[in-house]
Design an enzyme around this catalytic site. Structure first.
Site, PDB file in Angstrom:
ATOM      1  N   TYR A  55       0.676  -1.326   0.087  1.00  0.00           N
ATOM      2  CA  TYR A  55       0.062  -0.099  -0.259  1.00  0.00           C
ATOM      3  C   TYR A  55       1.219   1.303   0.016  1.00  0.00           C
ATOM      4  O   TYR A  55       1.731   1.734   1.087  1.00  0.00           O
ATOM      5  CB  TYR A  55      -0.699   0.613   0.466  1.00  0.00           C
ATOM      6  CG  TYR A  55      -1.640  -0.804   1.465  1.00  0.00           C
ATOM      7  CD1 TYR A  55      -2.741  -2.088   0.413  1.00  0.00           C
ATOM      8  CD2 TYR A  55      -2.589  -1.540   2.787  1.00  0.00           C
ATOM      9  CE1 TYR A  55      -3.315  -2.750   0.378  1.00  0.00           C
ATOM     10  CE2 TYR A  55      -3.862  -2.280   2.037  1.00  0.00           C
ATOM     11  CZ  TYR A  55      -4.188  -2.966   1.324  1.00  0.00           C
ATOM     12  OH  TYR A  55      -5.259  -4.374   1.177  1.00  0.00           O
ATOM     13  N   GLY A 215     -23.939   3.739  -4.742  1.00  0.00           N
ATOM     14  CA  GLY A 215     -25.343   4.118  -5.274  1.00  0.00           C
ATOM     15  C   GLY A 215     -24.576   5.704  -6.085  1.00  0.00           C
ATOM     16  O   GLY A 215     -25.224   6.481  -6.249  1.00  0.00           O
TER      17      GLY A 215
END
Length: 345
Positions: A55, A215
């Site tokens: 990372y 969403g």
């Protein structure tokens, strides 16, 4: 926050785990930017922090090491190794040579004497699992690792490793970390049966399917400049490309899931996170918020549990074992390469 036992270890871990893929130049560059996210997670009862050497090329571990000073004993720390950490031919994988060096490097960056859970970030098809387990067992006996786990393993690889541990009387893997969401239910097909068989805990990554289940994305619509899709455009462009017909069914499913969430009085992200918590083989879901607002909103749903009626409705939209979001798969097995699937001519 609910706490669940990690496999057969007796170790109790929070049902939500903080992932730190956004720590470092992949997301938040500085310790100052990352500290509020860690503080918020710990205050909410999260007790397991997951990171990896790859990372931000080690920066995530370095930042986490600084932030955990004075409170290391209060948390369970998990990291991963196996992806390339340099250009050298032996700076990746799961050989004894690399694992021992990778663990020492992670300990140094994390500024700690031990790692609670060390995970192989992906299978290494070039190294026999016996060698890998021998190396990890040495590190456990030295006190540098307390538990060992895997990530992105297939069911047969989980089984092979368990048999090897029994036959060789060496340390065994106690956890597996895999992608799992409503849009990616592939691990239900056989992996979760294997982990249940051997008492292995399961930590799932990408429970929101790379942000699709927030969403905020719509089929054919341009995504915002500060979205994950924009940040990782090379990896995520295909999932929002309106010219890719394969995306149509995925976004149709998301629209149906949004309607279901509305009817259940939930947000779509809370529905999605609760779905991953509903399978009896799942221990924890990893959340990787880039902003404090994202984290707070996700944590609000930590106590949401779905009824059987809602779970049945989800099954009707995306059946068990089905994957609509092929991007979130962790790695591409070597045996899927063309030269491995065809006779040499």
């Amino acid at each position: 926050m609910e706490y669940r036992v990690l496999g057969s270890t007796g170790l109790k871990v929070s049902s939500f785990v903080l992932g730190t893929g956004t720590f470092g130049f992949w997301g938040n560059n500085t310790k100052k930017e990352c500290e509020p996210i860690l503080d918020e997670a710990l205050a909410a009862g999260v007790n397991l922090i997951d990171t990896a050497d790859v990372y931000s090329s080690g920066q995530a571990e370095e930042i986490l090491g600084e932030l955990l000073k004075g409170r290391r004993e209060d948390i369970l720390l998990a990291t991963k190794g196996g992806f390339p950490m340099g250009s050298g031919p032996n700076q990746s994988g799961s050989s004894k040579y690399w694992i021992k060096r990778a663990v020492e490097d992670s300990l140094r960056r994390l500024q700690t004497d031990y790692i609670d859970l060390y995970q192989l970030h992906l299978p290494d098809i070039h190294t026999d699992i016996e060698e890998t387990l021998d190396a990890l067992t040495d590190l456990v006996r030295e006190g540098k690792i307390r538990y060992i786990g895997t990530s992105n393993f297939q069911a047969w690889q989980v089984t092979e490793a368990q048999w090897t541990s029994e036959r060789k009387n060496v340390a065994r893997f106690v956890s597996e970390q895999s992608p799992y969401s409503i849009l990616n239910r592939s691990i239900e097909f056989d992996l979760l049966a294997a982990t249940a068989k051997y008492g292995i805990g399961v930590l799932v990554w990408s429970p929101l399917s790379g942000g699709l289940l927030t969403g905020k994305y719509r089929f054919g619509e341009t995504y915002s400049s500060d979205s994950r899709a924009a940040t990782f455009a090379g990896n995520l462009k295909s999932v929002v490309d309106p010219n890719r017909e394969e995306n149509r069914s995925k976004f149709e499913a998301i629209a149906k899931l949004q309607t279901l969430a509305d009817e259940a009085g939930l947000t779509l992200p809370h529905l999605a996170m609760a779905f991953t918590q509903s399978h009896p083989s799942i221990t924890s879901s990893i959340i990787g918020a880039r902003t404090i607002e994202q984290l707070r909103e996700t944590l609000k749903g930590s106590d949401v549990r779905l009824s059987n009626d809602v779970l049945d409705a989800i099954d009707a939209i995306v059946p068990p074992g089905v994957t609509l979001d092929a991007m979130e798969k962790g790695w591409t097995p070597d045996w899927l390469q063309a030269d491995k699937r065809r006779f040499k001519r």
